[in-house]
Design a protein around this motif. Structure first.
Motif, PDB file in Angstrom:
ATOM      1  N   SER A  26      37.877  35.250  36.774  1.00  0.00           N
ATOM      2  CA  SER A  26      37.700  35.093  38.217  1.00  0.00           C
ATOM      3  C   SER A  26      38.537  33.908  38.696  1.00  0.00           C
ATOM      4  O   SER A  26      38.921  33.039  37.905  1.00  0.00           O
ATOM      5  N   ASP A  27      38.822  33.885  39.979  1.00  0.00           N
ATOM      6  CA  ASP A  27      39.772  32.904  40.515  1.00  0.00           C
ATOM      7  C   ASP A  27      39.397  31.454  40.183  1.00  0.00           C
ATOM      8  O   ASP A  27      40.267  30.635  39.925  1.00  0.00           O
ATOM      9  N   ASN A  85      43.657  37.050  41.012  1.00  0.00           N
ATOM     10  CA  ASN A  85      43.030  38.015  40.096  1.00  0.00           C
ATOM     11  C   ASN A  85      41.903  38.774  40.800  1.00  0.00           C
ATOM     12  O   ASN A  85      41.784  39.989  40.679  1.00  0.00           O
ATOM     13  N   ASP A  86      41.065  38.045  41.543  1.00  0.00           N
ATOM     14  CA  ASP A  86      39.909  38.696  42.197  1.00  0.00           C
ATOM     15  C   ASP A  86      40.345  39.615  43.341  1.00  0.00           C
ATOM     16  O   ASP A  86      39.745  40.663  43.559  1.00  0.00           O
ATOM     17  N   ARG A 131      41.534  42.767  41.693  1.00  0.00           N
ATOM     18  CA  ARG A 131      40.399  43.489  41.101  1.00  0.00           C
ATOM     19  C   ARG A 131      39.661  44.272  42.197  1.00  0.00           C
ATOM     20  O   ARG A 131      39.310  45.432  42.033  1.00  0.00           O
ATOM     21  N   GLN A 132      39.460  43.612  43.353  1.00  0.00           N
ATOM     22  CA  GLN A 132      38.772  44.262  44.471  1.00  0.00           C
ATOM     23  C   GLN A 132      39.578  45.464  44.969  1.00  0.00           C
ATOM     24  O   GLN A 132      39.025  46.536  45.247  1.00  0.00           O
ATOM     25  N   GLU A 181      28.152  42.093  38.483  1.00  0.00           N
ATOM     26  CA  GLU A 181      28.767  40.928  37.867  1.00  0.00           C
ATOM     27  C   GLU A 181      29.480  41.324  36.565  1.00  0.00           C
ATOM     28  O   GLU A 181      28.941  42.110  35.778  1.00  0.00           O
TER      29      GLU A 181
END
Ligand code: ACO
Length: 311
Positions: A200-201, A220-221, A224-225, A260
């Motif tokens: 995660s960021d 990165n997040d 991913r989203q 999560e």
């Protein structure tokens, strides 16, 4: 402020143009690129293993021919990327040594086993799908040779993603057993695919600098989203479920919420403790050693021709 002799570099970055091999660049920029491009190249060639394992077991001649071509494409991607790393002064043989002795990494995703034919469809759909989401922005990476290599890689990855989707579509519209096999593969690959985008960021030490340099365009997040948003409707079209009870459209955010991620699994796999790390490395080192004669022959041939030209 930029060091005086790096003003040109900063101008290129600020103007969002491309840095080329002849340009002066900060040592950190060069090192970051070598690290990322080499890791990317290593991922391409290690990624040949989980799929290569199914070439002899593909369910038809047509599927076999397609899979063989796909695995060859991955080898080609590795070659473009090693060539891009060489433009930064990296030595290809040394990069391979660093892969083999664990000084450089490759993507976590290739340390999971391919247990059934449905895994081949799922890798194409999810893993290559994630790779595209990550790599399309790299076509605009500030380093020219890497950005240009990515254009062709992304086109080929799009084809790979479609073939994976088509395998899964066939299975999920087949017999009950075939549909169950497809669902089982998706259940096993979903979370590792989300981990491909990295930590995660707030746990990603390289992101801030890489984004300031225009190497990474999104965090990165964010990527991913984007992958989750793209994939949920595709899963619906396949009639398969994604193994996350928290997956739900969030009207306010305009994105899907998801559960999560267990990043301890990612860190364990990166450390070498994934299900197939040892097997992948042993296979790679063996292939490299067994290929020594071909490299020696190529060098001998090149030397002979160079000597002849010099006469
Ligand atoms: N697998 C293995 N290592 C990873 C992964 C992963 N999925 N994600 C992050 N890491 C490593 C990073 O390399 C970094 O380690 P290092 O500093 O020793 O190199 C560390 O974890 C921390 O991560 P970040 O600070 O987020 O690292 P970075 O800014 O490099 O971002 C990312 C990671 C997104 C993978 C980036 O390097 C990237 O976009 N690479 C190019 C794409 C790529 O390599 N794809 C390969 C798989 S796709 C395919 O081949 C089909």
């Amino acid at each position: 402020a930029a060091e005086p002799d790096l003003e040109d570099f900063q101008r290129i970055i600020d103007a969002d143009s491309r840095v080329e091999p002849r340009d002066r660049m900060p040592e950190g920029y060069r090192k970051t690129l070598v690290r990322q491009i080499a890791q990317h190249a290593h991922s391409e060639i290690i990624g040949m293993q989980p799929e290569g394992a199914w070439i002899s077991r593909a369910p038809s001649l047509r599927r076999k021919a397609i899979l063989m071509a796909k695995v060859q494409d991955e080898a080609g991607h590795g070659l473009y990327l090693y060539a891009a790393a060489e433009t930064l002064g990296a030595d290809r043989a040394e990069l391979l040594d660093m892969l083999h002795d664990g000084r450089q990494k490759y993507s976590s995703i290739f340390n999971y086993p391919t247990l059934t034919w449905a895994d081949i469809g799922t890798i194409g759909w999810l893993v290559d799908g994630a790779a595209i989401v990550n790599q399309v922005p790299l076509c605009r990476c500030s380093y020219g040779p890497y950005a240009r290599a990515m254009i062709r890689v992304c086109k080929e990855e799009s084809f790979h993603q479609r073939q994976g989707f088509e395998i899964l579509h066939t299975l999920s519209h087949g017999t009950e057993a075939q549909k169950a096999m497809a669902q089982d593969a998706v259940d096993r690959w979903w979370w590792p695919s989300l981990m491909m985008f990295g930590p995660s960021d707030d746990q990603s030490p390289n992101s801030a600098q890489s984004m300031a340099w225009g190497i990474k365009r999104f965090s990165n997040d964010e990527l991913r989203q984007r992958f989750v948003d793209m994939t949920v409707p595709q899963a619906e079209a396949l009639g398969l479920t994604l193994p996350d009870p928290d997956l739900a459209w969030n009207e306010e955010r305009g994105h899907y919420d998801f559960g999560e991620i267990d990043f301890s699994e990612l860190f364990e796999v990166i450390k070498g403790n994934g299900p197939c790390n040892a097997e992948r490395m042993a296979h790679r080192v063996r292939a490299h050693e067994q290929g020594a004669w071909a490299r020696d022959a190529a060098v001998a041939y090149a030397d002979k021709h160079a000597a002849r030209r010099a006469e």
